[in-house]
Scaffold this motif. Structure first.
Motif, short mmCIF file in Angstrom:
data_model
loop_
_atom_site.label_atom_id
_atom_site.label_comp_id
_atom_site.label_asym_id
_atom_site.label_seq_id
_atom_site.Cartn_x
_atom_site.Cartn_y
_atom_site.Cartn_z
N THR A 14 3.74 -5.84 7.25
CA THR A 14 2.37 -5.71 7.74
C THR A 14 2.28 -4.95 9.07
O THR A 14 1.20 -4.72 9.58
CB THR A 14 1.75 -7.11 7.96
OG1 THR A 14 2.64 -7.87 8.76
CG2 THR A 14 1.49 -7.81 6.64
N SER A 15 3.45 -4.57 9.61
CA SER A 15 3.43 -3.93 10.93
C SER A 15 3.50 -2.42 10.89
O SER A 15 3.31 -1.77 11.91
CB SER A 15 4.62 -4.43 11.76
OG SER A 15 4.57 -5.81 11.92
N ASN A 16 3.82 -1.87 9.74
CA ASN A 16 3.98 -0.41 9.67
C ASN A 16 3.25 0.16 8.45
O ASN A 16 2.60 -0.59 7.72
CB ASN A 16 5.47 -0.05 9.64
CG ASN A 16 6.19 -0.79 8.54
OD1 ASN A 16 5.91 -0.60 7.36
ND2 ASN A 16 7.11 -1.68 8.91
N SER A 17 3.40 1.44 8.24
CA SER A 17 2.61 2.08 7.17
C SER A 17 3.22 1.92 5.79
O SER A 17 2.66 2.37 4.80
CB SER A 17 2.45 3.57 7.48
OG SER A 17 3.71 4.20 7.39
N GLN A 18 4.38 1.29 5.69
CA GLN A 18 5.07 1.03 4.41
C GLN A 18 5.41 2.33 3.67
O GLN A 18 5.63 2.34 2.47
CB GLN A 18 4.20 0.15 3.50
CG GLN A 18 3.77 -1.15 4.13
CD GLN A 18 2.68 -1.86 3.35
OE1 GLN A 18 2.04 -1.28 2.47
NE2 GLN A 18 2.45 -3.13 3.66
N THR A 19 5.41 3.43 4.42
CA THR A 19 5.58 4.73 3.76
C THR A 19 7.01 5.23 3.86
O THR A 19 7.66 5.07 4.89
CB THR A 19 4.64 5.77 4.43
OG1 THR A 19 3.32 5.30 4.31
CG2 THR A 19 4.76 7.14 3.78
#
Lengths: 370, 449
Positions: B50-55
């Protein structure tokens, strides 16, 4: 071989058209040329093919520092030329002594002045902008005078827009690229196909040309327009319902696509109002037309009349509806073959007197003499 | 005081630390490994899903990447993909979505068209999508009304693909890396939780002593600090990296009520605004609701949603005249100034949504305030590095390697994507320094193309 760093205010993906062959190809026969472009989007410095640098635009005010950080030896350059951007020129001048190069300012077009004229043509009061322009021009002239050479597009441009620049002047004029000539493609249709390429705005009064076309009795013609101002073109054409169907509007994205479009036409249009901003040099579109082997109907100026002869390798015409109509009527009476002969003669004439190969040699000699 | 000695000790149990832990355990003959994690679990900070863009930032649609950078990130991004495929983690923690970089307006359209041609050879799967194609693929970005009757007035174009893996829960991947490391290795591979490192000393015998808040002391022949912004904090303590400062940039997200976009839509980035990678995409941890963000707010602390670290921030900023000069250079640009101010307002209740929607409308023109909610608890901190020698803000990752057996890594975006690549670099350094053996053939077979 001496080294030149050419810093242009253009984007890395600019369609390297008009003056680019001079720096990209022909001047390289006489000196090593590195070209620097800016990017508004990429975050890091890039060196492409060893002689093309792309620098993020956020580094404009610390450009030489950034180049140094990326391993570019600034002191290896004999000349650093800046195109159009005065604050970049100021930055380059600041380090001239430190790195021992000659600072050159290239003035391609009086953009600010044209913007003011365009706004005035729309009926907007530009008094304040005129005042600011006056003050800025004074400041810029002072700065340019501290450079080692000034490179305007024509002597007329120098006299009209930077008359107080007194340093050595080297004319850096547009010309035809002998290595990029497109063959004229004779079309099958019976009609004469005109083509107009370039900017369309209020100042260029293209409506005068459309008025002339709309008043022709001979319907045997078509017009192709290639412009970035597509919306403006469509809006303009709304006022000409009787001829709208005969006109097609494109936005050619590359130089090759543009020359291809021109090559499918018969006659290029380079008719512009007789304003100083249009008569200080030969319009680039004239070179584009002849590069594709098609002749051109153009406004007569000091520049065009020293190159072309009316009726022999081009057609001159005053910029008013009646004269344009009369000239167009004459042209519609010519066969496609007769028109093609004029185009071929015009192309040969430009290759003889205005081609980048000879211009590059002259510029190199003048730089050498600084 | 208890003493524990290891061949290699890693500080920080996020995606970078666990990637190195995994590579050392699986591909080298290291005698013992230890990972110290400050909190009760792995990846509770910036690596958390939930802390980053998961990309997976491969470089194809990241418009601020140069071709050279994309060549590097492509290799490291593929390592993430190959790791996940190797352990059957596709559709569990790694997913495939449609993704694109969207150009809006003449200038950006021109840029996307040219960038597509420049990058096509490196990424042959990329396609150029015009407005007509986008009406089918991602209609919400084409129409300016919710009923989808009126097309937005500006020209648009996108470069993208729907054939690639695009999304990873990096928190879950950190756990997978640690788990696989402990599974494959028959040497001690210890992970200690709730173990906050407060200081590191180089001993006379050239080994390192690592002191923790609880009083436990560890020693190691080689230490790698992968502790986000705290890497620089610990480096400064040891007298390294004094020419650097850290600027923590916090990013927040806004979430739609339901499914809004079919895939990842990134905007063309302005090079003046390195933190402004606003995008919209389906969140794999929130039932595919669409996330818009991140915003970018300078935060005077090193860890988000955790107490304290304000003082650590001031120490790590390493404030002096050079820092002032960097800030001055940044803020004298009106684009950056306005952006900083606007992003501050994005965090102010009542007005934040209204303002954010104006920006996000560039992606979805019909987006309204009622469509989104501030995503509570989402977002992290990107420790951007300030280079005081060059007097500029550095983009991307930074590593301090004095060459004596200790490395400090700061890995803001695309740090998660390049975790296995960075770990490979550090693994080579460790192997060389400690005279270890490394199974290069297996490594290249398993993790590279």
């Amino acid at each position: 071989m001496k080294k030149l760093l050419y810093i242009t205010d253009q984007d890395e993906y600019v369609d390297h058209s008009f003056i680019a062959p001079l720096f990209e190809v022909y001047l390289k026969k006489y000196m090593h040329v590195d070209i620097l472009y800016f990017t508004d989007f990429k975050s890091d410095f890039t060196c492409k093919e060893c002689d093309h640098f792309v620098v993020p635009s956020r580094y404009k005010n610390r450009l030489l520092k950034e180049l140094k950080h990326n391993g570019i030896d600034i002191s290896s350059y004999d000349f650093v030329m800046v195109r159009n951007n005065i604050s970049l020129m100021e930055h380059v001048l600041k380090y001239r002594k430190k790195y021992d190069y000659k600072a050159l300012y290239r003035f391609s077009f009086p953009k600010r002045k044209v913007q003011i004229k365009c706004e005035e043509a729309k009926g907007k009061n530009q008094f304040l902008k005129r005042c600011i322009h006056y003050i800025q021009t004074k400041k810029e002239t002072k700065l340019i005078n501290s450079c080692d050479a000034f490179l305007p597009t024509s002597e007329r441009m120098h006299q009209n827009y930077r008359p107080e620049v007194t340093i050595p002047t080297i004319i850096c004029a547009p010309a035809i690229n002998p290595a990029a000539l497109h063959k004229h493609q004779q079309h099958e249709g019976d009609e004469i196909r005109f083509v107009y390429v370039g900017t369309l705005d209020k100042l260029r009064e293209f409506n005068t040309i459309l008025d002339a076309l709309a008043s022709l009795n001979n319907p045997s013609w078509k017009l192709t327009i290639s412009t970035r101002d597509v919306e403006f073109a469509y809006t303009l054409l709304e006022n000409y319902p009787s001829i709208k169907e005969k006109i097609k509007v494109y936005n050619a994205k590359t130089k090759d696509a543009l020359l291809e479009l021109i090559a499918k036409s018969d006659i290029g249009i380079a008719l512009l109002p007789e304003l100083p901003i249009y008569t200080t040099s030969t319009p680039v579109k004239v070179f584009d037309y002849y590069a594709s082997g098609i002749p051109c109907i153009m406004t007569q100026s000091d520049h065009t009349s020293t190159i072309f002869t009316d009726g022999l390798d081009a057609w001159f015409c005053n910029f008013n509806q009646e004269d344009i109509k009369a000239k167009l009527n004459t042209l519609l009476g010519l066969s496609k073959e007769e028109i093609a002969v004029i185009g071929a003669k015009g192309q040969k004439r430009l290759l003889d007197v205005k081609n980048y190969e000879t211009i590059a040699k002259t510029i190199a000699e003048q730089l050498e003499a600084l | 005081m208890a003493t524990n000695h290891y061949d290699v000790l890693i500080v920080g149990g996020g995606i970078s630390g666990t990637a190195l832990f995994y590579e050392l355990a699986k591909y080298t003959n290291v005698n013992s490994l230890c990972l110290l994690e400050k909190y009760e679990a792995l990846a509770t900070l910036n690596s958390k899903g939930t802390s980053n863009s998961q990309t997976i930032h491969i470089g194809d649609i990241e418009t601020n990447y140069t071709l050279e950078k994309a060549k590097i990130t492509k290799r490291t991004a593929k390592m993430v993909e190959k790791f996940c495929l190797q352990y059957g983690l596709e559709d569990k923690i790694m997913f495939s979505h449609q993704k694109m970089a969207l150009g809006v307006g003449e200038k950006e359209v021109h840029f996307i068209e040219n960038r597509y041609h420049e990058f096509k050879e490196l990424f042959p799967y990329l396609e150029l999508w015009d407005a007509e194609k986008l009406k089918i693929l991602e209609p919400k970005i084409v129409y300016q009304d919710k009923a989808q009757t009126k097309v937005r007035p500006e020209p648009i174009i996108a470069m993208g693909t729907n054939t690639q893996y695009t999304t990873v829960d990096y928190g879950a991947m950190s756990e997978a890396l640690a788990h696989e490391a402990q599974k494959v290795s028959d040497i001690p591979t210890n992970i200690f939780y709730n173990t906050q490192v407060i200081d590191i000393f180089e001993k006379k015998d050239k080994t390192f002593e690592v002191r923790t808040k609880s009083g436990t002391v560890y020693t190691a022949n080689f230490v790698v600090v992968n502790a986000g912004a705290h890497s620089l904090f610990l480096a400064h303590h040891m007298g390294y990296g004094k020419h650097m400062g850290c600027l923590p940039m916090a990013g927040s997200f806004y979430m739609t009520q339901g499914h809004f976009l079919n895939g990842k839509v990134y905007m063309v980035q302005n090079n003046k605004l390195p933190f402004a990678a606003l995008h919209g995409d389906p969140d794999i941890l929130a039932d595919d609701k669409t996330r818009f963000g991140p915003t970018a707010l300078m935060l005077p602390k090193l860890e988000r949603f955790k107490p304290g670290t304000y003082m650590d921030f001031f120490k790590t900023l390493n404030f002096d005249f050079h820092i002032v000069k960097i800030f001055w250079d940044l803020l004298k640009d009106s684009d950056i100034r306005n952006y900083v101010f606007k992003n501050f307002l994005f965090e102010v209740p009542y007005i934040n949504k209204k303002l954010f929607v104006q920006d996000a409308k560039k992606i979805v023109p019909s987006l309204s305030v009622d469509d989104i909610e501030y995503a509570q608890g989402f977002g992290g901190v990107r420790p951007q590095v300030l280079d005081k020698k060059k007097e500029k803000l550095m983009l991307g990752e930074a590593s301090i390697n004095p060459g004596n057996g200790i490395i400090f890594n700061m890995t803001p975006s695309p740090g998660a994507t390049s975790c296995l690549g960075n770990a490979e670099r550090d693994m080579h350094e460790i192997v060389k320094h400690l005279g270890l053996e490394y199974d290069e053939v297996s490594f290249l077979n398993d993790l590279t193309e």
